[in-house]
Design an enzyme around this catalytic site. Sequence first.
Site, PDB file in Angstrom:
ATOM      1  CG  ASP A 197      -2.075   0.977   1.125  1.00 61.18           C
ATOM      2  OD1 ASP A 197      -2.443   1.343  -0.002  1.00 61.18           O
ATOM      3  OD2 ASP A 197      -2.602   1.395   2.171  1.00 61.18           O
ATOM      4  CD  GLN A 206      -4.352   1.774  -3.084  1.00 67.29           C
ATOM      5  OE1 GLN A 206      -3.903   2.916  -3.006  1.00 67.29           O
ATOM      6  NE2 GLN A 206      -4.023   0.827  -2.218  1.00 67.29           N
ATOM      7  CB  SER A 228      -6.972   2.919  -0.284  1.00 66.52           C
ATOM      8  OG  SER A 228      -5.635   3.350  -0.200  1.00 66.52           O
TER       9      SER A 228
END
Length: 283
Positions: A203, A275, A225
């Site tokens: 991430d 993402q 996110s």
Amino acid sequence: MSEAQATRELVALLDLEQLDVDLFRGRQPDTIRQRVYGGQVAAQSLIAATRTVDPEFHVHSLHSYFLLPGDYKVPIIYDVERIRDGKSFLTRRVVARQHGRPIYYQTLNFQKVEDGFEHQDRMPEVKPPEEGLDLVDLMKERGADDGLSKEWAALDVRWLGNSSYGLEEDRDRPSKTLLWIRIDGRLSDDPMEHLATFTYASDVSLLGAALAAHGADPGKVQMASLDHTIWFHRPFRADEWWLYDQWSPSAGGARGLSLGRVFTQDGTLVATVAQEGLIRPLP
């Protein structure tokens, strides 16, 4: 804090307490941050699902949605649903809950090891990790450290540049970021430690690749996110350098999509990450 201690704390953080069949409770770190780091929830969910699967099956993909900001003040409960048990593939779904509400969903597929066709992308030519800039130091210099440097103490992240600074212009991929990352301490030989800590680290900076073409100050952008996906292609060690080749093919509607290819230093493509997130300019 020493590298070894930080790594031990990360491994302990990602470990889970089993409350009942397919029901687990996750730990929380000591932090000043307001929202739970997304990589933590993703990694703990992965561990919860893996605890319900026979060891001969290995995770090959996970797909997830962030629903609500996590609260560091209370533990996270992980409830695993056994969607399908087949001869070659297994599917699990994990819901992470706090205060009686779902904050995150993750669906995972597992497969027995098989032989088959092989091909992969070629790793781009980049500078070695030693020539990269320490990402945490950069965050501190820019006043962008909101407590992440403490949570990322177990990560060694070397920033090579992005489309606004340090990288050559690429008309085909106008918004890019390049990083070297490793767990900054030695992990055991347990493959689950490497998968979980990699998921935690996956991430890092990924959504920032969607801002790279715009030279935007992250402090002036509302970022969150929305989803996170990983495809695991080949085994690797998360405590050895891996290149995170990130780029954003599209941004619009206050959202940005970022993709990342993960290569080991010998050029092996070991994972692909995707993402989408909120990148809303603040007035």
